[in-house]
Design an enzyme around this catalytic site. Sequence first.
Site, PDB file in Angstrom:
ATOM      1  N   ASP A  33      24.251   9.040   9.393  1.00  0.00           N
ATOM      2  CA  ASP A  33      24.766   8.867   8.024  1.00  0.00           C
ATOM      3  C   ASP A  33      26.224   9.301   8.049  1.00  0.00           C
ATOM      4  OD1 ASP A  33      23.033   9.039   4.970  1.00  0.00           O
ATOM      5  OD2 ASP A  33      25.226   9.078   5.123  1.00  0.00           O
ATOM      6  N   SER A  36      29.075   9.348   3.165  1.00  0.00           N
ATOM      7  CA  SER A  36      30.004   8.830   2.154  1.00  0.00           C
ATOM      8  C   SER A  36      29.388   8.886   0.763  1.00  0.00           C
ATOM      9  CB  SER A  36      30.420   7.389   2.490  1.00  0.00           C
ATOM     10  OG  SER A  36      29.276   6.573   2.575  1.00  0.00           O
ATOM     11  N   PHE A  83      18.876   1.859   6.124  1.00  0.00           N
ATOM     12  CA  PHE A  83      19.196   2.027   4.704  1.00  0.00           C
ATOM     13  C   PHE A  83      20.707   2.003   4.454  1.00  0.00           C
ATOM     14  CE2 PHE A  83      15.185   4.536   4.920  1.00  0.00           C
ATOM     15  CZ  PHE A  83      14.488   3.919   3.901  1.00  0.00           C
ATOM     16  N   SER A 127      16.618  -5.819  -1.572  1.00  0.00           N
ATOM     17  CA  SER A 127      16.555  -5.536  -3.010  1.00  0.00           C
ATOM     18  C   SER A 127      16.069  -6.766  -3.752  1.00  0.00           C
ATOM     19  CB  SER A 127      17.965  -5.181  -3.482  1.00  0.00           C
ATOM     20  OG  SER A 127      18.071  -5.279  -4.879  1.00  0.00           O
ATOM     21  N   TYR A 152      27.603  -7.308  -3.919  1.00  0.00           N
ATOM     22  CA  TYR A 152      26.526  -6.467  -3.375  1.00  0.00           C
ATOM     23  C   TYR A 152      25.266  -7.308  -3.152  1.00  0.00           C
ATOM     24  CZ  TYR A 152      22.374  -3.549  -3.618  1.00  0.00           C
ATOM     25  OH  TYR A 152      21.147  -3.011  -3.369  1.00  0.00           O
ATOM     26  N   LYS A 156      23.060  -8.587   0.427  1.00  0.00           N
ATOM     27  CA  LYS A 156      21.619  -8.474   0.728  1.00  0.00           C
ATOM     28  C   LYS A 156      21.051  -9.843   1.102  1.00  0.00           C
ATOM     29  CE  LYS A 156      21.202  -4.064   0.189  1.00  0.00           C
ATOM     30  NZ  LYS A 156      20.998  -3.198   1.366  1.00  0.00           N
ATOM     31  N   ASN A 202      23.047   3.822 -13.001  1.00  0.00           N
ATOM     32  CA  ASN A 202      21.633   3.477 -13.205  1.00  0.00           C
ATOM     33  C   ASN A 202      21.032   4.249 -14.367  1.00  0.00           C
ATOM     34  OD1 ASN A 202      21.819   3.327  -9.775  1.00  0.00           O
ATOM     35  ND2 ASN A 202      21.232   1.550 -10.960  1.00  0.00           N
TER      36      ASN A 202
HETATM   37  N1  UFG Z   1      20.860   0.581 -18.589  1.00  0.00           N
HETATM   38  C1  UFG Z   1      21.201   1.058 -19.825  1.00  0.00           C
HETATM   39  N2  UFG Z   1      22.063   2.119 -19.895  1.00  0.00           N
HETATM   40  C2  UFG Z   1      22.591   2.695 -18.783  1.00  0.00           C
HETATM   41  C3  UFG Z   1      22.230   2.201 -17.504  1.00  0.00           C
HETATM   42  C4  UFG Z   1      21.364   1.124 -17.450  1.00  0.00           C
HETATM   43  O1  UFG Z   1      20.754   0.544 -20.864  1.00  0.00           O
HETATM   44  O2  UFG Z   1      23.392   3.636 -18.919  1.00  0.00           O
HETATM   45  C5  UFG Z   1      19.938  -0.550 -18.504  1.00  0.00           C
HETATM   46  C6  UFG Z   1      20.543  -1.733 -17.779  1.00  0.00           C
HETATM   47  O3  UFG Z   1      21.340  -2.500 -18.656  1.00  0.00           O
HETATM   48  C7  UFG Z   1      19.305  -2.445 -17.277  1.00  0.00           C
HETATM   49  C8  UFG Z   1      18.321  -1.294 -17.010  1.00  0.00           C
HETATM   50  O4  UFG Z   1      18.816  -0.191 -17.754  1.00  0.00           O
HETATM   51  O5  UFG Z   1      18.798  -3.255 -18.274  1.00  0.00           O
HETATM   52  C9  UFG Z   1      18.247  -0.902 -15.552  1.00  0.00           C
HETATM   53  O6  UFG Z   1      19.570  -0.701 -15.086  1.00  0.00           O
HETATM   54  P1  UFG Z   1      19.896   0.005 -13.696  1.00  0.00           P
HETATM   55  O7  UFG Z   1      21.390   0.051 -13.564  1.00  0.00           O
HETATM   56  O8  UFG Z   1      19.154   1.281 -13.580  1.00  0.00           O
HETATM   57  O9  UFG Z   1      19.252  -0.976 -12.649  1.00  0.00           O
HETATM   58  P2  UFG Z   1      19.567  -2.516 -12.364  1.00  0.00           P
HETATM   59  O10 UFG Z   1      18.281  -3.226 -12.608  1.00  0.00           O
HETATM   60  O11 UFG Z   1      20.751  -3.007 -13.055  1.00  0.00           O
HETATM   61  O12 UFG Z   1      19.973  -2.437 -10.837  1.00  0.00           O
HETATM   62  C10 UFG Z   1      19.004  -2.189  -9.867  1.00  0.00           C
HETATM   63  C11 UFG Z   1      19.647  -1.502  -8.656  1.00  0.00           C
HETATM   64  C12 UFG Z   1      20.630  -2.409  -7.996  1.00  0.00           C
HETATM   65  C13 UFG Z   1      19.999  -3.734  -7.708  1.00  0.00           C
HETATM   66  C14 UFG Z   1      19.397  -4.313  -8.971  1.00  0.00           C
HETATM   67  C15 UFG Z   1      18.638  -5.572  -8.715  1.00  0.00           C
HETATM   68  O13 UFG Z   1      20.305  -0.336  -9.043  1.00  0.00           O
HETATM   69  O14 UFG Z   1      21.029  -1.841  -6.784  1.00  0.00           O
HETATM   70  O15 UFG Z   1      18.459  -3.400  -9.505  1.00  0.00           O
HETATM   71  O16 UFG Z   1      18.272  -6.184  -9.914  1.00  0.00           O
HETATM   72  F1  UFG Z   1      20.921  -4.622  -7.282  1.00  0.00           F
END
Ligand code: UFG
Length: 340
Positions: A33, A36, A83, A127, A152, A156, A202
Amino acid sequence: MGEKILVTGGTGYIGSHTVVELINEGFEVVIIDDLSNSSVDILDHIEKIVGTRPQFYQFDLCDQARLNDFFKKESDIKGIIHFAASKAVGESVIKPLLYYRNNITSLLNLMDCMQSHQINNLVFSSSCTVYGQPDELPVSERTPFKPAQSPYGNTKQICEEILRDVAQANQQYRLTALRYFNPVGAHPSGLIGELPTGTPNNLVPFITQTVAGLRDSLKVFGTDYDTPDGTAVRDYIHVVDLAKAHVITVNRLLNKKQNQGYEFFNLGTGNGYSVKQVIDAFEKSTGVSVKYTLADRRPGDIERIYANTKFANDVLGWKAELGLEEMMSSAWEWQKRTLS
Ligand code: UFG
């Protein structure tokens, strides 16, 4: 001591949980690792949980000469779980070259070394982003890829194509891509979990940091989606369930239960939950309320996605066991630990 497995990105979020499960199952683990996006302290925490300290090398997989030296030294590696990658969707839009270089070069370098050092087994961290917004739900492994929504996501897709082509050309390989849905939660020990640097992108880390007082308020991105309560739907999966799926996959490769070639599996629970349902589950399982405001949709977000998990259930003999409330309570326990 069992067979030796290289875990790249092994101090990261999913990597560290997988290292714990591998050691629990008797594997010897060596981590590469570059730190980073993780901390060297995670090694202490892994050791506290399992009583063994994994071997650790700090360098960037883009350094091919260094990687080759590593494989010369660690000549008894039987399989690799890869990973290590850059994973912030938004950042990838701003710095596409960084994402293409890191994510693709590291896989190419690893696969070159697999060839020269006769290692035939690889698990690749993929993913559900490879599906984009699918036309049909739930998403099965046969669902066609849509154009990637971000650099990103594109990395993948490209990496999976590389695996497919390399497996086709080299019959000795067993290569598996695991397509994660939304990994959340933390180890029950409270010693490892997700450690986002800066403002979290997230949902779950944002919830826990808001409740911990590190953020003013959570924004719920989008309330006019075509979903039961208008907020976006995802398939959240406990990181410990995900980690266990990696151990099963490695065993399958090493025991030659998977045919030579390239296979891919969806790893989710099969349940779609909305952002509001996640907030409710958090409040219910922790007894703490989440301050949130309603906001516009986040650009690039898809409306709904959740997995058909039948293939993973049948072929791997794996099924996610932990529910949304366990995901939330463990995430909150971890957040509290990181504050103390
Ligand atoms: N959300 C909010 N508020 C926040 C953060 C997220 O409402 O502060 C919502 C987002 O809009 C989304 C849901 O919560 O509707 C989930 O969002 P995340 O950012 O937690 O996850 P994503 O589904 O956007 O992303 C995840 C992974 C990515 C991957 C993606 C694939 O984090 O690495 O799924 O769909 F690419």
